[in-house]
Scaffold this active site. Structure first.
Site, short mmCIF file in Angstrom:
data_model
loop_
_atom_site.label_atom_id
_atom_site.label_comp_id
_atom_site.label_asym_id
_atom_site.label_seq_id
_atom_site.Cartn_x
_atom_site.Cartn_y
_atom_site.Cartn_z
N GLY A 9 0.85 -1.20 0.00
CA GLY A 9 0.00 0.00 0.00
C GLY A 9 0.87 1.24 0.00
O GLY A 9 1.12 1.84 1.05
N ALA A 20 -0.50 7.34 1.02
CA ALA A 20 -0.04 8.42 1.89
C ALA A 20 0.69 7.88 3.12
O ALA A 20 1.88 8.17 3.34
CB ALA A 20 -1.25 9.26 2.30
N LEU A 21 0.00 7.09 3.93
CA LEU A 21 0.61 6.68 5.19
C LEU A 21 1.76 5.68 4.98
O LEU A 21 2.80 5.78 5.63
CB LEU A 21 -0.47 6.08 6.12
CG LEU A 21 -0.02 5.86 7.56
CD1 LEU A 21 0.40 7.17 8.22
CD2 LEU A 21 -1.13 5.20 8.39
N GLY A 22 1.55 4.75 4.05
CA GLY A 22 2.60 3.75 3.78
C GLY A 22 3.91 4.43 3.38
O GLY A 22 4.99 4.04 3.83
N ASN A 51 -7.31 1.92 9.24
CA ASN A 51 -8.29 2.45 10.20
C ASN A 51 -9.53 1.58 10.18
O ASN A 51 -9.77 0.84 9.22
CB ASN A 51 -8.70 3.87 9.78
CG ASN A 51 -7.88 4.92 10.48
OD1 ASN A 51 -7.16 4.63 11.43
ND2 ASN A 51 -7.98 6.15 10.00
N LYS A 95 -9.44 4.62 18.76
CA LYS A 95 -9.33 5.41 17.53
C LYS A 95 -10.67 5.42 16.78
O LYS A 95 -11.11 6.44 16.28
CB LYS A 95 -8.20 4.84 16.64
CG LYS A 95 -7.98 5.67 15.41
CD LYS A 95 -6.55 5.72 14.94
CE LYS A 95 -6.37 6.91 14.02
NZ LYS A 95 -5.56 6.64 12.88
N ASN A 137 -12.93 8.40 15.04
CA ASN A 137 -13.26 8.37 13.61
C ASN A 137 -14.77 8.25 13.38
O ASN A 137 -15.30 8.82 12.42
CB ASN A 137 -12.55 7.19 12.92
CG ASN A 137 -11.06 7.41 12.79
OD1 ASN A 137 -10.26 6.53 13.09
ND2 ASN A 137 -10.66 8.58 12.37
N ASN A 196 -12.31 19.54 9.61
CA ASN A 196 -12.48 18.99 10.96
C ASN A 196 -12.87 20.07 11.97
O ASN A 196 -13.77 19.87 12.79
CB ASN A 196 -11.18 18.31 11.41
CG ASN A 196 -10.88 17.06 10.61
OD1 ASN A 196 -11.73 16.61 9.84
ND2 ASN A 196 -9.69 16.50 10.78
N GLU A 233 -14.22 4.36 3.95
CA GLU A 233 -14.05 3.23 4.89
C GLU A 233 -15.25 3.16 5.86
O GLU A 233 -15.13 2.63 6.96
CB GLU A 233 -12.73 3.40 5.64
CG GLU A 233 -11.51 3.21 4.75
CD GLU A 233 -10.18 3.34 5.48
OE1 GLU A 233 -9.95 4.41 6.07
OE2 GLU A 233 -9.39 2.38 5.46
N1 LIG Z 1 -3.38 9.11 5.67
C1 LIG Z 1 -3.41 9.20 6.99
O1 LIG Z 1 -3.06 10.26 7.55
C2 LIG Z 1 -3.80 8.04 7.84
C3 LIG Z 1 -4.33 6.89 7.29
N2 LIG Z 1 -4.69 5.84 8.12
C4 LIG Z 1 -5.26 4.64 7.55
O2 LIG Z 1 -4.25 3.99 6.79
C5 LIG Z 1 -4.83 3.31 5.66
C6 LIG Z 1 -4.18 3.85 4.38
O3 LIG Z 1 -4.51 5.22 4.26
P1 LIG Z 1 -3.86 6.18 3.17
O4 LIG Z 1 -2.41 5.92 3.08
O5 LIG Z 1 -4.33 7.54 3.48
O6 LIG Z 1 -4.58 5.65 1.85
P2 LIG Z 1 -4.10 5.76 0.31
O7 LIG Z 1 -5.32 5.58 -0.52
O8 LIG Z 1 -3.27 6.97 0.13
O9 LIG Z 1 -3.15 4.50 0.15
C7 LIG Z 1 -3.60 3.20 0.01
C8 LIG Z 1 -2.72 2.52 -1.00
O10 LIG Z 1 -3.06 1.14 -1.06
C9 LIG Z 1 -2.70 0.71 -2.33
N3 LIG Z 1 -3.33 -0.56 -2.70
C10 LIG Z 1 -4.65 -0.85 -2.87
N4 LIG Z 1 -4.80 -2.14 -3.25
C11 LIG Z 1 -3.54 -2.67 -3.36
C12 LIG Z 1 -3.04 -3.94 -3.73
N5 LIG Z 1 -3.84 -4.94 -4.08
N6 LIG Z 1 -1.69 -4.12 -3.73
C13 LIG Z 1 -0.85 -3.11 -3.41
N7 LIG Z 1 -1.27 -1.89 -3.04
C14 LIG Z 1 -2.61 -1.67 -3.01
C15 LIG Z 1 -3.10 1.82 -3.27
O11 LIG Z 1 -2.21 1.73 -4.33
P3 LIG Z 1 -2.50 2.27 -5.81
O12 LIG Z 1 -2.94 3.69 -5.62
O13 LIG Z 1 -1.22 2.15 -6.45
O14 LIG Z 1 -3.55 1.40 -6.39
C16 LIG Z 1 -2.87 3.07 -2.41
O15 LIG Z 1 -1.70 3.74 -2.78
C17 LIG Z 1 -6.33 3.62 5.73
O16 LIG Z 1 -7.00 2.59 6.41
C18 LIG Z 1 -6.40 4.90 6.54
O17 LIG Z 1 -7.64 5.09 7.19
C19 LIG Z 1 -4.47 5.86 9.46
C20 LIG Z 1 -3.93 6.97 10.04
C21 LIG Z 1 -3.59 8.15 9.31
C1 LIG Z 2 -8.72 11.75 13.19
C2 LIG Z 2 -9.05 12.02 11.74
C3 LIG Z 2 -10.51 12.37 11.60
C4 LIG Z 2 -8.19 13.19 11.36
O1 LIG Z 2 -8.51 13.75 10.14
C5 LIG Z 2 -8.73 10.79 10.92
O2 LIG Z 2 -8.13 9.86 11.40
C6 LIG Z 2 -9.16 10.66 9.51
O3 LIG Z 2 -9.26 11.67 8.82
O4 LIG Z 2 -9.40 9.51 9.09
#
Ligand SMILES: NC(=O)C1=CN([C@@H]2O[C@H](COP(=O)(O)OP(=O)(O)OC[C@H]3O[C@@H](n4cnc5c(N)ncnc54)[C@H](OP(=O)(O)O)[C@@H]3O)[C@@H](O)[C@H]2O)C=CC1
Ligand SMILES: CC(C)(CO)C(=O)C(=O)O
Length: 311
Positions: free
Chosen positions: A8, A11-13, A101, A182, A186, A200, A266
């Site tokens: 993944g 963003a977070l990854g 999440n 968490k 959310n 927010n 989600e």
């Molecule tokens: N962003 C944040 O600040 C935070 C996020 N989270 C949680 O973390 C999780 C990820 O969030 P976020 O990073 O924002 O999401 P994104 O949508 O930015 O990233 C998710 C990634 O997963 C990839 N993906 C989907 N399917 C596959 C697959 N089969 N194989 C490989 N990669 C795959 C996508 O790749 P591609 O685009 O290349 O298809 C995409 O880049 C969520 O559950 C979110 O709620 C938790 C805390 C903070």
């Molecule tokens: C805590 C909050 C609401 C911060 O934006 C969040 O985790 C999200 O956007 O999924």
């Protein structure tokens, strides 16, 4: 040296990969099919101080899963199972850490990977993808790591390198408790900001005070019952929620952004989980917000009236 494989590259990854890389850890990205055959530039991570950090990561595809030593899953909750199913050669001994999440996936992941050590990570960092391979670290927060099965308990030592890279990171034997803490935030902020298309901080405007109060009460009742003796007081929960709203006031929630951009949300793993576990407790506001978001998701998937079908 063990490689951390990030499933993944969103963003977070990417932010977590960047921070691990900065501490000298070896990091690889397990990419989705759409990246196959494409040029993979270095990951450009904009740090909290605004500086750019270029990260040379190893692109991997499912056929490389035999070599994965530690898998960190950073897909959205609704992609977790399909993404894991693609890794047919993943060794049974490889620990798998779910960072998504929301809740409700644990039993299905256990059924899919009955032998692997399974863990969950609850991460309070903030991340935003500006474009593919350009990601901004938007906030720092604590991280919790804990086991989802018996084999996962042997991996508490991962806290040390994660803490070195991410800052405050702790082991929690009862990781579901931290996931619910968490979720409780959310389940209020995400659907309310998404349905009203607001940032927010706007949740604190007087026009939302009544609905915020009612939703907070509903969510508290459900989560407190699941937490049992470990439940926080309602006052402590309210304080925590308001702190997150204030600290992220200028941000848009992930659900608001997803809905505004026409992406799937989600909601099933956040409000949907709450509704499934309400077990007779009244949750009318959560139900109404859930229904509204599902309706908007459905209408996004339907072609607009009069739109031509693609051949
Ligand atoms: N962003 C944040 O600040 C935070 C996020 N989270 C949680 O973390 C999780 C990820 O969030 P976020 O990073 O924002 O999401 P994104 O949508 O930015 O990233 C998710 C990634 O997963 C990839 N993906 C989907 N399917 C596959 C697959 N089969 N194989 C490989 N990669 C795959 C996508 O790749 P591609 O685009 O290349 O298809 C995409 O880049 C969520 O559950 C979110 O709620 C938790 C805390 C903070
Ligand atoms: C805590 C909050 C609401 C911060 O934006 C969040 O985790 C999200 O956007 O999924």
């Amino acid at each position: 040296m063990m490689e951390w494989t990030i499933l993944g590259a969103g963003a977070l990854g990417c932010v977590i990969a960047g921070q691990l890389h900065q501490k000298g850890e070896q990091v690889g990205f397990m990419l989705s099919e759409r990246h196959r055959g494409h040029f993979h530039p270095k990951l450009d991570l904009i740090t909290l101080s605004g500086s750019h950090q270029l990260i040379n990561s190893q692109p991997r595809f499912p056929e490389h899963s035999r070599k994965v030593e530690c898998l960190l899953v950073f897909t959205k909750a609704y992609n977790v199972l399909d993404a894991l199913k693609e890794l047919r050669h993943l060794p049974k001994s490889t620990p798998v850490i779910l960072f998504n999440n929301g809740m409700g996936l644990t039993e299905q992941v256990k059924a899919l990977l009955p032998d692997n050590p399974l863990l969950a990570g609850v991460c309070n960092h903030g991340a935003m993808k500006e474009q593919d391979w350009l990601v901004r670290h938007t906030g720092k927060g604590e991280t919790w790591l804990g086991p989802l099965n018996e084999a996962g308990k042997a991996w508490a030592h991962l806290v040390k390198p994660l803490a070195a890279a991410l800052g405050h990171t702790e082991w929690g034997d009862d990781i579901a408790l931290h996931q619910r803490r968490k979720l409780a935030v959310n389940a209020v902020m995400n659907p309310l900001t998404a349905c009203n298309n607001i940032s927010n901080g706007q949740l604190l405007e007087p026009r939302f005070s009544e609905v915020l109060e009612q939703l907070t009460d509903e969510v508290y009742q459900v989560i407190a019952r699941l937490d049992g003796n470990d439940a926080e007081t309602k006052e402590a929960y309210r304080r925590r929620l308001h702190q997150v709203i204030e600290q992220t006031a200028t941000n848009s929630s992930s659900m608001q952004q997803d809905l505004a951009c026409g992406r799937k949300t989600e909601i099933d793993y956040i409000s949907g989980y709450m509704l499934t576990h309400a077990d007779g407790l009244p949750v009318p506001v959560s139900q109404q917000l859930y229904d509204e978001i599902k309706k908007r998701e459905d209408s996004m998937q339907r072609p607009a009236p009069g739109a031509k079908r693609q051949a």
